[in-house]
Each structure stands twice: as structure tokens, then as C-alpha cells.
Scaffold this active site. Structure first.
Site, PDB file in Angstrom:
ATOM      1  N   ASP A   1     -55.202 -36.846 -19.537  1.00  0.00           N
ATOM      2  CA  ASP A   1     -54.853 -35.934 -18.587  1.00  0.00           C
ATOM      3  C   ASP A   1     -52.936 -35.836 -18.041  1.00  0.00           C
ATOM      4  OD1 ASP A   1     -55.456 -33.860 -17.376  1.00  0.00           O
ATOM      5  OD2 ASP A   1     -55.523 -33.993 -15.391  1.00  0.00           O
ATOM      6  N   SER A   2     -52.609 -35.125 -16.967  1.00  0.00           N
ATOM      7  CA  SER A   2     -51.593 -34.958 -17.013  1.00  0.00           C
ATOM      8  C   SER A   2     -51.848 -36.053 -15.611  1.00  0.00           C
ATOM      9  CB  SER A   2     -50.896 -33.543 -16.613  1.00  0.00           C
ATOM     10  OG  SER A   2     -52.507 -32.891 -16.091  1.00  0.00           O
TER      11      SER A   2
ATOM     12  N   TYR B   1     -47.658 -30.314 -15.217  1.00  0.00           N
ATOM     13  CA  TYR B   1     -47.511 -30.226 -16.794  1.00  0.00           C
ATOM     14  C   TYR B   1     -47.113 -27.949 -16.575  1.00  0.00           C
ATOM     15  CZ  TYR B   1     -48.071 -34.387 -19.043  1.00  0.00           C
ATOM     16  OH  TYR B   1     -48.911 -35.197 -19.440  1.00  0.00           O
TER      17      TYR B   1
ATOM     18  N   CYS C   1     -57.462 -31.779 -20.861  1.00  0.00           N
ATOM     19  CA  CYS C   1     -56.589 -31.997 -20.162  1.00  0.00           C
ATOM     20  C   CYS C   1     -56.520 -30.427 -21.035  1.00  0.00           C
ATOM     21  CB  CYS C   1     -55.211 -32.175 -19.869  1.00  0.00           C
ATOM     22  SG  CYS C   1     -53.328 -31.283 -19.453  1.00  0.00           S
ATOM     23  N   ASN C   2     -56.962 -29.070 -20.899  1.00  0.00           N
ATOM     24  CA  ASN C   2     -56.822 -28.161 -21.181  1.00  0.00           C
ATOM     25  C   ASN C   2     -54.952 -27.623 -21.843  1.00  0.00           C
ATOM     26  OD1 ASN C   2     -59.325 -26.114 -20.848  1.00  0.00           O
ATOM     27  ND2 ASN C   2     -59.435 -27.277 -19.000  1.00  0.00           N
ATOM     28  N   THR C   3     -54.330 -27.706 -20.757  1.00  0.00           N
ATOM     29  CA  THR C   3     -53.049 -27.899 -20.785  1.00  0.00           C
ATOM     30  C   THR C   3     -52.679 -28.134 -22.083  1.00  0.00           C
ATOM     31  OG1 THR C   3     -52.971 -27.272 -18.855  1.00  0.00           O
ATOM     32  CG2 THR C   3     -50.467 -27.377 -20.336  1.00  0.00           C
TER      33      THR C   3
ATOM     34  N   CYS D   1     -58.686 -25.452 -16.540  1.00  0.00           N
ATOM     35  CA  CYS D   1     -57.968 -26.501 -15.749  1.00  0.00           C
ATOM     36  C   CYS D   1     -59.161 -27.663 -15.189  1.00  0.00           C
ATOM     37  CB  CYS D   1     -56.636 -25.757 -14.949  1.00  0.00           C
ATOM     38  SG  CYS D   1     -55.743 -27.655 -14.510  1.00  0.00           S
ATOM     39  N   THR D   2     -58.809 -29.265 -15.952  1.00  0.00           N
ATOM     40  CA  THR D   2     -59.550 -30.028 -15.316  1.00  0.00           C
ATOM     41  C   THR D   2     -58.983 -29.786 -14.172  1.00  0.00           C
ATOM     42  OG1 THR D   2     -57.770 -31.514 -16.013  1.00  0.00           O
ATOM     43  CG2 THR D   2     -60.711 -31.279 -17.404  1.00  0.00           C
ATOM     44  N   HIS D   3     -57.845 -30.048 -12.996  1.00  0.00           N
ATOM     45  CA  HIS D   3     -57.951 -29.880 -11.900  1.00  0.00           C
ATOM     46  C   HIS D   3     -59.037 -29.025 -11.336  1.00  0.00           C
ATOM     47  CE1 HIS D   3     -54.127 -32.300 -13.073  1.00  0.00           C
ATOM     48  NE2 HIS D   3     -54.359 -32.876 -11.943  1.00  0.00           N
TER      49      HIS D   3
END
Ligand code: DGL
Length: 249
Positions: A6-7, A38, A69-71, A180-182
Site C-alpha cells: 500500500d502507499s 498517492y 491499495c485501490n489507487t 480506499c483501504t485507508h
């Protein structure tokens, strides 16, 4: 060992689910701390960051890699799968789960980073389900920054969400997609403060998908112990307390 990328710390919400689903695997978690968030980077930059992480994880002998990370998924997954021949599993916004369980006449609020929401891949997902007419898109990059700064049940977060949600009449929605995983860190906070909304994320589905893929390829481990190590932008983490704190949330 399985690499999880992930970012930043968002992917730990998925890692938690992976450990539950696959207790006999070991995990190497890669957070690109130097470059998070990101949300404000170009697609070219993100592609380079993700590929660097994938190369690192593979060099460390990861048999499979999960983009938590979806992004990252939306920018790089087609490119990576074409270039590399090991399994790369990728999370994506759970709009299908929302659609499959939706109530008649309700709209779906899809929240993610601006990069994800403007990606062709996301558009294709919506079009493949033919739900463009009931999906509204809401970028929430502020939540990524709150999460990275360990700001959770806080007045500032509530104000931010109230302002963003005021652009919509929440009575028209049942599901809010945490794309978004966050954002998963705010699942309970959203439920508590906006009780008409039901948050959904892609964590469970991705964990199931990873398990099925490993089974199919005969790669499922029987002797790991759910061991975890952490890397930040290419460097092994010595003091893991921050990561363990997030995992405990
Ligand atoms: N956690 C990431 C996602 O799922 C992105 C956060 C960011 O770096 O902006 O999209």
C-alpha cells in the site's frame, strides 16, 4: 511469504483480513511511506512507485503479491500482470457488493481517492455492472491524511465528513463504498455518526480471492505462522510499534 503493498498504512486494514483468512501464511507488508499520499501524484509516478515495490517484494521471495491499495490497482494492475508472471491479487472498490445488496431506489455513494475515481478501470467496472445511473462519486483524500497522522475519532474528521457528505442527500443512499483501504479505519466512525449509511469495503472479497488463487495454483502454505514483517519504501522497519498499533485498531 506473501507481499502486501500500500502507499501507506491503509493496506493494514486488508492485512488484518488476510491473516484471519490465511493463518498459515507469512506476510511482508510494504508501505511506501516516502511517497504517501498517492492522491496528489501523477499516474506515471504511481506506476513507478508500485513497480519498485513489486520488484522489491519479489526479490524478498514473495510467492504472490497483493495490491492493498485501490489507487495502485487502478493505475498499474493491467501493466503489472502483463509484465510479470507471478500472481498479483488486487483490491478494487466494492461497488459490486453494494449493488448486489442494494435496496430498490437507493443510490450508491462511491468514495475513493481522486485517482481511483477518475481511472478508466473504475469507469469500466461501473459500466460492466450497468450502474452508472445510481452511483455518485465522492473523493475523500483528506481521510488518507487523517489516517496517516493517526487522527481517528476526532472532531476534525467529523467536520470534514459532514462537509463532504453535505453535497448529497444521504436519505437517498444505503451503501457507501470505502474504495480506499485507508477509509476502512473510519468504518465504525461513519456508522456511528451517519447511521443511515452502511459502509462496505473490498477487504473480505480480496482475502477470499487470494485464498482461492493460492489453492488453485497449489501455493497455499501449511507451515507459516502468520508472521509479519514491515518495509517502508525499500527499508525494513526496525521499530514496528506504529504498524502494530494500526493493526490493533
Ligand atoms: N490506500 C490507498 C487506496 O486504497 C491510497 C491512499 C493514497 O495514497 O492516497 O487507494
Amino acid at each position: 511469504m506473501i507481499g502486501v503493498f500500500d502507499s501507506g498504512i491503509g493496506g493494514l486494514t486488508l492485512l488484518k483480513e488476510l491473516v484471519k483468512t490465511l493463518p498459515k501464511e507469512d506476510f511482508l507488508y510494504y508501505a511506501d511511506t516516502e511517497n504517501v499520499p498517492y492522491s496528489y501524484k501523477t499516474r506515471e509516478q504511481i506506476l513507478e512507485f508500485v513497480e519498485n515495490a513489486v520488484i522489491f517484494l519479489r526479490k524478498e521471495s514473495c510467492k504472490a503479491i497483493v495490491l492493498a491499495c485501490n489507487t495502485a490497482t487502478n493505475v498499474s494492475i493491467e501493466y503489472l500482470r502483463e509484465k510479470y508472471d507471478f500472481p498479483i491479487i488486487a483490491i478494487q472498490p466494492a461497488v459490486k457488493v453494494a449493488f448486489d445488496n442494494n435496496e430498490p431506489d437507493k443510490r450508491i455513494l462511491a468514495c475513493a481517492t481522486p485517482v481511483t475515481l477518475s481511472a478508466d478501470r473504475f469507469e469500466n467496472l461501473i459500466n460492466s455492472l450497468d450502474i452508472n445511473h445510481i452511483v455518485d462519486r465522492l473523493p475523500l483524500p483528506g481521510l488518507v491524511e487523517f489516517a496517516e497522522n493517526e487522527i481517528f475519532e476526532d472532531e476534525k474528521v467529523l467536520e470534514y465528513l459532514k462537509t463532504e457528505f453535505s453535497k448529497f442527500d444521504l436519505n437517498h443512499y444505503k451503501y457507501i463504498v470505502l474504495g480506499c483501504t485507508h477509509f476502512t479505519y473510519y468504518e465504525n466512525f461513519i456508522k456511528k455518526n451517519f447511521p443511515s449509511l452502511t459502509p462496505v469495503d473490498g477487504n473480505e472479497g480480496t482475502a477470499r480471492h487470494l485464498k482461492n488463487t493460492l489453492e488453485t495454483l497449489g501455493l497455499l502454505s501449511v507451515e507459516g505462522i502468520g508472521n509479519m514483517r514491515f518495509v517502508e519504501s525499500g527499508n525494513y522497519v526496525k521499530d514496528e510499534s506504529r504498524f502494530l498499533r494500526y493493526l490493533g485498531r
